[in-house]
Design a protein around this motif. Structure first.
Motif, PDB file in Angstrom:
ATOM      1  N   TYR A  78       0.796  -1.229   0.000  1.00  0.00           N
ATOM      2  CA  TYR A  78       0.000   0.000   0.000  1.00  0.00           C
ATOM      3  C   TYR A  78       0.833   1.286   0.000  1.00  0.00           C
ATOM      4  CZ  TYR A  78      -3.741  -3.244   1.021  1.00  0.00           C
ATOM      5  OH  TYR A  78      -4.631  -4.285   0.937  1.00  0.00           O
ATOM      6  N   GLY A  79       2.132   1.151  -0.077  1.00  0.00           N
ATOM      7  CA  GLY A  79       2.969   2.350  -0.184  1.00  0.00           C
ATOM      8  C   GLY A  79       3.077   3.174   1.077  1.00  0.00           C
ATOM      9  N   LEU A  80       2.789   2.547   2.224  1.00  0.00           N
ATOM     10  CA  LEU A  80       2.925   3.265   3.493  1.00  0.00           C
ATOM     11  C   LEU A  80       4.395   3.175   3.915  1.00  0.00           C
ATOM     12  CD1 LEU A  80       0.803   4.725   5.180  1.00  0.00           C
ATOM     13  CD2 LEU A  80       0.622   2.690   6.586  1.00  0.00           C
ATOM     14  N   THR A  81       5.200   4.051   3.360  1.00  0.00           N
ATOM     15  CA  THR A  81       6.654   3.894   3.461  1.00  0.00           C
ATOM     16  C   THR A  81       7.274   4.478   4.720  1.00  0.00           C
ATOM     17  OG1 THR A  81       6.860   5.925   2.207  1.00  0.00           O
ATOM     18  CG2 THR A  81       6.984   3.865   0.962  1.00  0.00           C
ATOM     19  N   ALA A  82       6.543   5.338   5.417  1.00  0.00           N
ATOM     20  CA  ALA A  82       7.175   6.080   6.514  1.00  0.00           C
ATOM     21  C   ALA A  82       7.165   5.353   7.852  1.00  0.00           C
ATOM     22  CB  ALA A  82       6.503   7.440   6.668  1.00  0.00           C
ATOM     23  N   GLN A  83       6.359   4.343   7.989  1.00  0.00           N
ATOM     24  CA  GLN A  83       6.250   3.692   9.291  1.00  0.00           C
ATOM     25  C   GLN A  83       7.381   2.695   9.528  1.00  0.00           C
ATOM     26  OE1 GLN A  83       2.651   1.471   9.903  1.00  0.00           O
ATOM     27  NE2 GLN A  83       3.127   1.041  12.031  1.00  0.00           N
ATOM     28  N   LEU A  84       7.651   1.870   8.529  1.00  0.00           N
ATOM     29  CA  LEU A  84       8.707   0.854   8.645  1.00  0.00           C
ATOM     30  C   LEU A  84       9.905   1.277   7.828  1.00  0.00           C
ATOM     31  CD1 LEU A  84       9.812  -2.006   9.315  1.00  0.00           C
ATOM     32  CD2 LEU A  84       8.637  -2.805   7.263  1.00  0.00           C
ATOM     33  N   LEU A  85      11.044   1.422   8.481  1.00  0.00           N
ATOM     34  CA  LEU A  85      12.253   1.841   7.788  1.00  0.00           C
ATOM     35  C   LEU A  85      13.148   0.650   7.481  1.00  0.00           C
ATOM     36  CD1 LEU A  85      13.248   5.040   9.803  1.00  0.00           C
ATOM     37  CD2 LEU A  85      11.806   4.837   7.792  1.00  0.00           C
ATOM     38  N   LYS A  86      13.889   0.786   6.376  1.00  0.00           N
ATOM     39  CA  LYS A  86      14.858  -0.254   6.036  1.00  0.00           C
ATOM     40  C   LYS A  86      16.007  -0.234   7.048  1.00  0.00           C
ATOM     41  CE  LYS A  86      13.868  -0.061   1.101  1.00  0.00           C
ATOM     42  NZ  LYS A  86      14.423   0.090  -0.254  1.00  0.00           N
ATOM     43  N   SER A  87      16.782  -1.301   7.050  1.00  0.00           N
ATOM     44  CA  SER A  87      17.862  -1.379   8.047  1.00  0.00           C
ATOM     45  C   SER A  87      19.027  -0.470   7.671  1.00  0.00           C
ATOM     46  CB  SER A  87      18.344  -2.823   8.202  1.00  0.00           C
ATOM     47  OG  SER A  87      19.385  -3.100   7.302  1.00  0.00           O
ATOM     48  N   GLU A  88      19.988  -0.410   8.542  1.00  0.00           N
ATOM     49  CA  GLU A  88      21.172   0.416   8.312  1.00  0.00           C
ATOM     50  C   GLU A  88      22.052  -0.177   7.203  1.00  0.00           C
ATOM     51  OE1 GLU A  88      22.000   3.279  10.345  1.00  0.00           O
ATOM     52  OE2 GLU A  88      19.912   2.985  10.949  1.00  0.00           O
TER      53      GLU A  88
END
Lengths: 209, 285
Positions: free
Chosen positions: B204-214
């Protein structure tokens, strides 16, 4: 899905816990410790003892006085803290027991440190900086003892921070009485910084709670 | 740095989840004057009737189902804007999760709320639990709301590490959450499509809640023999088999740095690289 990792539960049995459980500290315990170890009353007594003494002698007297005060303060907190148990503490003790004591540090002694400060200082909660399996660190930004020391014994005496001896002795006693070999150090001081910070380092694994 | 490090005391050398302050929390709080005691045990209260209004996300899903792209995009855009202003959760690879378990205490295994919602499955024992609760809040789990509560099992540091390694081996990635609380309260071990944050981001393109790892994973083609053991492990469509080379290949823009491919590789042919040090990826969170 019988026998699979996840079993479908259409309606899990609701677990109802006893209504008299309380997870908070007992008010009468907090009030009792607060009355017995009131910072302003303690400093008032100190002011009488150091009145008229030279500065160096006064500081030495104050340090010895606070060290004794800290030990007694935590001794009474340990006594009442065990007498007035709450559900949070019971769960902690069960967790420590089921994990072979692994979860006892720092939380078992931390409970008594929190009780001691919440009972006597103008705090709703103790600012914890670190409570990991390695160390326990907290800070005091507003301290009634330091304020009373400035008011009743003067800024010169307050600047030497003899009251640190009370905190060091009290925190050390909480951890040692619960079986932990620790070193308590002061990282910063209200006299020179904006807050006091005390760090308790674990030296070796202990027997648990 | 990502917004998590910006707001939670992380540095270029030490990400936010390695800062012990973010795990620290008091055990007790005195009641402020005029406030009553918090009632013991959520299980004594009747279950929530539930909010009858649809959440923004539910409205977005409905709009998408109805083919109303404008409404869908507007809702998701608003949700992303709101989520970007506060901490969320971040993917963390296994080797860093193991370090973190020495900081967040106490540790207790518990059920996954996402799996309960998406599959109507409840995890009811240590063999089934996939989540880890961290911090002193776990000592008061009995008064959580009924929908979260289930049961918990406290774990020693060694047990907690074995728990995470077990689920990593099973193919579950790891996430640390700092969503609105004062401290890091939990670690998820989950996968697509059960995990709601992953699903919301991917589908659903909700990109701000879950961030990719370092990190971003790279394949060392000198070491990769094309065995394919890693291929089924990626939840993010980043990993494919490069037929012309007969080796695995990772699309770094798709990669979330969860490291599941790395922990499955028998030849140590997959390595982590610091996302922040790769100019094209340093802002791809």
């Amino acid at each position: 899905m019988t026998g699979s990792l996840h079993s479908v539960v259409k309606e899990r049995e609701r677990v109802v816990f006893p209504k008299d459980w309380t997870f908070d500290l007992a008010e009468e315990m907090v009030e009792a410790i607060g009355e017995e170890f009131s910072p302003s009353a303690a400093v008032e007594e100190l002011a009488r003892r150091v009145a008229g003494k030279p500065h160096a002698e006064g500081v030495a007297t104050a340090e010895a006085y606070f060290e004794d005060y800290g030990r007694r303060w935590m001794g009474r907190t340990l006594e009442l803290g065990e007498q007035y148990r709450d559900r949070t503490y019971e769960v902690l003790l069960q967790a420590a027991e089921t994990t072979g004591g692994d979860l006892a540090f720092p939380h078992v002694p931390e409970r008594f440190v929190e009780i001691a400060y919440l009972s006597t200082q103008p705090l709703y909660s103790l600012p914890i900086v670190e409570n990991t399996r390695h160390r326990f660190t907290f800070k005091m930004v507003f301290c009634d003892t330091f304020k009373a020391l400035e008011d009743q014994c003067g800024p010169e005496m307050a600047a030497t921070l003899p009251c640190r001896k009370a905190c060091l002795a009290a925190v050390g006693r909480a951890f040692r009485d619960k079986g932990f070999d620790v070193e308590v150090v002061q990282d910063s001081s209200l006299a020179t910084d904006e807050f006091c910070q005390f760090r308790t380092e674990r030296r070796a694994a202990a027997n648990g709670a | 740095m990502c917004r998590m490090c910006d707001s939670l005391g992380g540095t270029a050398e030490q990400p936010w989840y390695k800062n012990p302050k973010n795990f620290s929390n008091r055990m007790y709080k005195l009641r402020e004057p005029g406030k009553g005691p918090q009632m013991a045990a959520g299980g004594n209260a009747e279950p929530d009737a539930g909010d009858q209004r649809a959440s923004p996300f539910a409205q977005a899903v409905e709009a998408k189902a109805n083919g109303d792209a404008d409404t869908f995009n507007k809702i998701i855009s608003d949700m992303n804007a709101r989520a970007s202003l506060r901490p969320g959760c971040q993917v963390v690879p296994l080797h860093e999760v193991l370090d973190v378990l020495d900081l967040g205490m106490p540790v207790a295994a518990m059920q996954c709320i996402c799996r309960k919602e998406t599959r109507a499955c409840e995890e009811c024992s240590l063999k089934e639990y996939t989540g880890l609760g961290l911090g002193t809040g776990m000592l008061k789990w009995e008064r959580w709301p009924e929908r979260y509560r289930g049961k918990v099992e406290f774990l020693s540091s060694k047990q907690a590490k074995e728990f995470v390694e077990y689920w990593d081996k099973k193919g579950f990635m790891h996430m640390l959450m700092q969503e609105g609380g004062d401290f890091i309260g939990g670690m998820c071990n989950c996968d697509y499509p059960d995990c709601l944050p992953i699903r919301q981001r991917i589908d659903y393109g909700l990109t701000a809640q879950l961030l990719k790892s370092e990190y971003v994973c790279f394949v060392d083609w000198e070491k990769c023999n094309g065995c394919g053991d890693c291929l089924g492990r990626c939840d993010f469509n980043a990993l494919k088999y490069e037929a012309t080379m007969e080796k695995a290949h990772i699309d770094q823009f798709q990669c979330f740095g969860c490291g599941l491919c790395e922990t499955a590789c028998p030849r140590n042919a997959i390595e982590y690289r610091d996302r922040k040090k790769i100019s094209g990826l340093a802002r791809v969170w």
